[in-house]
Design a protein around this motif. Structure first.
Motif, mmCIF file in Angstrom:
data_model
loop_
_atom_site.group_PDB
_atom_site.id
_atom_site.type_symbol
_atom_site.label_atom_id
_atom_site.label_comp_id
_atom_site.label_asym_id
_atom_site.label_seq_id
_atom_site.Cartn_x
_atom_site.Cartn_y
_atom_site.Cartn_z
ATOM 1 N N GLU A 22 0.804 -1.239 0.000
ATOM 2 C CA GLU A 22 0.000 0.000 0.000
ATOM 3 C C GLU A 22 0.826 1.273 0.000
ATOM 4 N N HIS A 69 -1.728 11.962 -0.189
ATOM 5 C CA HIS A 69 -1.045 10.662 -0.329
ATOM 6 C C HIS A 69 0.391 10.701 0.209
ATOM 7 N N ARG A 82 1.062 6.980 -0.352
ATOM 8 C CA ARG A 82 0.056 5.928 -0.217
ATOM 9 C C ARG A 82 -0.414 5.519 -1.605
ATOM 10 N N GLU A 83 -0.538 4.229 -1.830
ATOM 11 C CA GLU A 83 -1.050 3.760 -3.118
ATOM 12 C C GLU A 83 -2.551 4.028 -3.185
ATOM 13 N N LEU A 84 -2.958 4.701 -4.234
ATOM 14 C CA LEU A 84 -4.376 5.026 -4.401
ATOM 15 C C LEU A 84 -4.890 4.486 -5.724
ATOM 16 N N ARG A 182 -8.496 7.314 -4.600
ATOM 17 C CA ARG A 182 -9.274 6.689 -3.519
ATOM 18 C C ARG A 182 -8.443 5.690 -2.764
ATOM 19 N N SER A 183 -8.691 5.623 -1.437
ATOM 20 C CA SER A 183 -8.180 4.551 -0.610
ATOM 21 C C SER A 183 -9.393 4.105 0.197
#
Ligand code: ADP
Ligand code: CDP
Length: 239
Positions: A22, A69, A82-84, A182-183
């Motif tokens: 993530e 992110h 952060r991976e979105l 989005r997460s």
């Protein structure tokens, strides 16, 4: 840090998988493009300036309640994020008229928009990023109407913060482009906030201090970017 798996090489950044689930690693390259990829160059040092100012703005916005992110910088051109799941929209906030809005509609260059105008483009290079509206966004299943309102509110709040920061240094933020992802059910600010994705005019001289210097051969791009970073990012900030 292992960043062997390249997930995506865009026009100005490369995105790698990280060892941590993530999280992604984003490397800001020195490539610069304009006019739908019709003009391309490498400006050595540009990536580091854009990474540094993006990191600074993301941290500042996060401290002021905007979810982003950004996690941390690992070197001068690399950040961990952060991976979105990206929402394929370019959300453009315009405080004054410049660029495509002047070419397409009868606005005078520099005309003030009060309140600011938000324009959204559908992010798809093969379709040349066409302008999109609320009905189309919903019909494509990109966002609900409520989420569109959430993004509009976030964009206007981000605009207020950035406009104030620049204004305190004698710079006018004319327009800028942001992207969201989005997460789970959360929507976060992603991508970058840099001189590549905004228009900034020196209040005294009217000089551009952004990618327009490159687009229209107005002078030394790297010096313009360096000047903005020097004015905006406190000494000692970051890596
Ligand atoms: P482009 O795709 O416009 O050529 P870049 O060279 O800037 O752009 O490539 C970076 C890519 O990474 C963009 O497509 C952007 O949407 C995507 N991206 C940015 N932040 C994140 C994130 N947190 N998670 C996943 N993808 C992201
Ligand atoms: O004039 P141009 O067609 O390049 O773009 P615009 O629609 O006037 O762009 C408005 C703002 O969004 C400018 O600050 C651009 O730099 C930025 N933008 C961006 O960063 N990426 C895009 N794909 C399109 C616009």
């Amino acid at each position: 840090m292992n960043r062997s798996q390249l997930l995506y090489a865009g026009k100005a950044k490369s995105v790698y998988r990280s060892e941590v689930p993530e999280e992604l690693i984003v490397s800001f390259r020195d490539d610069i493009t304009a006019f739908d990829g019709g003009k391309k160059d490498i400006i050595v040092g540009k990536g580091a300036f854009n990474a540094r100012i993006s990191a600074f703005f993301f941290s500042y916005l996060e401290e002021h309640g905007i979810p982003t992110h950004f996690i941390r910088m690992t070197d001068e051109r690399t950040m961990v994020v952060r991976e979105l799941t990206m929402i394929p929209l370019e959300v453009i906030v315009r405080n004054r008229a410049a660029g495509s809005i002047v070419r397409r509609y009868p606005f005078q260059e520099g005309q003030v928009f009060s309140p600011p105008v938000i324009v959204m483009d559908y992010k798809d290079d093969t379709r040349h990023d066409p302008m999109i509206n609320e009905d189309l966004i919903c019909a494509l299943g990109l966002l609900t109407r409520e989420e569109i309102q959430t993004i509009r509110k976030l964009a206007l709040t981000i605009n207020r913060h950035l406009t104030d920061l620049f204004s305190n240094k004698g710079l006018d933020l004319i327009d800028f482009k942001i992207e969201f992802g989005r997460s789970g059910d959360k929507i976060l600010l992603a991508d970058e906030i840099s001189m590549d994705s905004m228009r900034l005019w020196d209040r005294e001289t009217g000089a551009s201090l952004d990618k327009d210097v490159y687009r229209f051969d107005k002078g030394d791009v790297l010096s313009a970017y360096a000047q903005v970073v020097k004015m905006m990012v406190p000494e000692g900030y970051g890596v």
